[in-house]
Scaffold this motif. Structure first.
Motif, PDB file in Angstrom:
ATOM      1  N   SER A 170       0.831  -1.213   0.000  1.00  0.00           N
ATOM      2  CA  SER A 170       0.000   0.000   0.000  1.00  0.00           C
ATOM      3  C   SER A 170       0.863   1.259   0.000  1.00  0.00           C
ATOM      4  N   GLU A 171       2.005   1.193   0.698  1.00  0.00           N
ATOM      5  CA  GLU A 171       2.917   2.341   0.737  1.00  0.00           C
ATOM      6  C   GLU A 171       3.614   2.533  -0.619  1.00  0.00           C
ATOM      7  N   VAL A 172       3.986   1.407  -1.253  1.00  0.00           N
ATOM      8  CA  VAL A 172       4.592   1.467  -2.591  1.00  0.00           C
ATOM      9  C   VAL A 172       3.587   2.069  -3.580  1.00  0.00           C
ATOM     10  N   ASP A 173       2.314   1.685  -3.453  1.00  0.00           N
ATOM     11  CA  ASP A 173       1.263   2.218  -4.331  1.00  0.00           C
ATOM     12  C   ASP A 173       1.121   3.731  -4.174  1.00  0.00           C
ATOM     13  N   GLN A 174       1.192   4.209  -2.932  1.00  0.00           N
ATOM     14  CA  GLN A 174       1.103   5.656  -2.689  1.00  0.00           C
ATOM     15  C   GLN A 174       2.275   6.398  -3.326  1.00  0.00           C
ATOM     16  N   LEU A 175       3.459   5.795  -3.219  1.00  0.00           N
ATOM     17  CA  LEU A 175       4.660   6.389  -3.816  1.00  0.00           C
ATOM     18  C   LEU A 175       4.526   6.454  -5.341  1.00  0.00           C
ATOM     19  N   GLY A 196      10.074   3.575  -5.865  1.00  0.00           N
ATOM     20  CA  GLY A 196      11.044   3.856  -4.820  1.00  0.00           C
ATOM     21  C   GLY A 196      12.252   2.940  -4.900  1.00  0.00           C
ATOM     22  N   LEU A 197      13.196   3.174  -4.015  1.00  0.00           N
ATOM     23  CA  LEU A 197      14.442   2.396  -3.981  1.00  0.00           C
ATOM     24  C   LEU A 197      14.668   1.868  -2.574  1.00  0.00           C
ATOM     25  N   LYS A 217      12.941   7.871  -2.837  1.00  0.00           N
ATOM     26  CA  LYS A 217      11.967   7.935  -3.942  1.00  0.00           C
ATOM     27  C   LYS A 217      12.589   7.431  -5.245  1.00  0.00           C
ATOM     28  N   SER A 218      13.900   7.699  -5.426  1.00  0.00           N
ATOM     29  CA  SER A 218      14.588   7.315  -6.667  1.00  0.00           C
ATOM     30  C   SER A 218      16.081   7.159  -6.390  1.00  0.00           C
ATOM     31  N   GLN A 219      16.850   6.867  -7.420  1.00  0.00           N
ATOM     32  CA  GLN A 219      18.296   6.724  -7.261  1.00  0.00           C
ATOM     33  C   GLN A 219      18.877   7.988  -6.629  1.00  0.00           C
ATOM     34  N   PRO A 220      19.691   7.852  -5.576  1.00  0.00           N
ATOM     35  CA  PRO A 220      20.220   9.043  -4.911  1.00  0.00           C
ATOM     36  C   PRO A 220      21.269   9.757  -5.762  1.00  0.00           C
ATOM     37  N   THR A 221      21.352  11.058  -5.562  1.00  0.00           N
ATOM     38  CA  THR A 221      22.371  11.867  -6.229  1.00  0.00           C
ATOM     39  C   THR A 221      23.013  12.783  -5.191  1.00  0.00           C
ATOM     40  N   GLY A 222      24.091  13.429  -5.571  1.00  0.00           N
ATOM     41  CA  GLY A 222      24.714  14.437  -4.714  1.00  0.00           C
ATOM     42  C   GLY A 222      25.096  13.930  -3.342  1.00  0.00           C
ATOM     43  N   GLU A 223      24.760  14.730  -2.332  1.00  0.00           N
ATOM     44  CA  GLU A 223      25.174  14.416  -0.954  1.00  0.00           C
ATOM     45  C   GLU A 223      24.473  13.172  -0.404  1.00  0.00           C
TER      46      GLU A 223
END
Length: 277
Positions: A87-92, A100-101, A245-251
């Motif tokens: 249910s949480e994945v569906d909301q995302l 998400g990741l 939410k997605s692949q991390p970037t930056g810091e």
């Protein structure tokens, strides 16, 4: 003459803006699992010491609270001591068009805490289920003193609550189970109450004793240790996760890469949990 002065002023302003931007602190927010708060704070402190221009802000509240914050966009990383629910994945997906990741960052043995004065030292998984569901209410039913069992547990927003319910209790908790806001509070309550029992992350077990856990009546009781978690002989073990939410970037990417590095994983052991490898 006026034109050249204007150019100089414009250039100086541009340099000042670039300078301010480069010296600004970059912030990464981490929220969720209370089980992971101590570990995440240690990670954050060590990473910020190496990267003084980065601020890592860590708060708890429970796995469900962290995942909700990820969904509503108020945190960069959600810490969770359980996998995300469908249910949480569906909301995302609905909000960000992404599933998400999930990043496993450590292993944990879920301890069952007993008061040091309690003569009971081991319990089967079935007995634990019966105790926390309210079918067993007296210690004499599991070889202890003729005393009422006092139950302590986590609130329903906790990933530890979810995991223990799904893998150990396998039904609803007893209505007599007193919920407390964090594993440290459970340990403190069990420490003061001879005939109580609670559960939580192994790293918190100070001043109480770990109960040996038996898969069934015929098997040996096993304590949560680095060896028993590693070889999977301890029956109540789990992964600890970070969700994005997605692949991390930056810091955020730099912080996660460091957590998964040998240096970050060494800190897992120092805090009382178990590294991935």
């Amino acid at each position: 003459m006026k034109t050249s002065k204007l150019k100089i002023v414009t250039i100086l302003l541009a340099v000042m803006v670039i300078g301010c931007t480069s010296s600004e602190s970059k912030k990464v927010t981490v929220k969720g699992s209370d089980t992971m708060v101590i570990l995440s704070q240690k990670w954050a402190e060590a990473f910020m010491k190496k990267n003084p221009k980065t601020t890592i802000q860590v708060t708890g509240g429970g796995s469900g609270v962290g995942i909700a914050a990820l969904i509503n966009g108020s945190t960069d990383i959600a810490n969770a001591s359980r996998p995300m629910k469908p249910s949480e994945v569906d909301q995302l997906k609905e909000k960000y068009k992404t599933s998400g990741l999930e990043i496993a960052c450590a292993k944990d043995g879920l301890s069952v805490f007993l008061n040091k004065e309690n003569p009971v030292a081991e319990l089967t998984l079935a007995q634990l289920s019966d105790i926390f569901s309210g079918r067993i209410t007296n210690w004499k039913e599991v070889g202890g003193d003729d005393e009422k069992i006092q139950l302590y547990g986590r609130e329903s927003s906790s990933g530890t609550f979810e995991f223990f319910k799904e893998h150990v209790v396998k039904t609803d908790f007893s209505k007599t189970c007193q919920t407390l806001p964090g594993t440290a509070a459970i340990v403190n309550a069990v420490k003061k109450d001879k005939y109580s029992i609670g559960y939580g992350g192994a790293a918190y077990a100070e001043g109480v004793k770990d109960c040996k856990i038996k898969v069934d009546a015929k098997s040996a009781g096993i304590l949560p240790t680095a060896e028993t978690i590693k070889d999977k002989t301890y029956p109540i073990s789990r992964y600890l996760y970070m969700y994005l939410k997605s692949q991390p970037t930056g810091e955020a990417k730099a912080f996660i890469d460091w957590i998964l590095s040998p240096e970050g994983q060494k800190m897992v052991e120092e805090v009382g949990y178990y590294p991935l490898k």
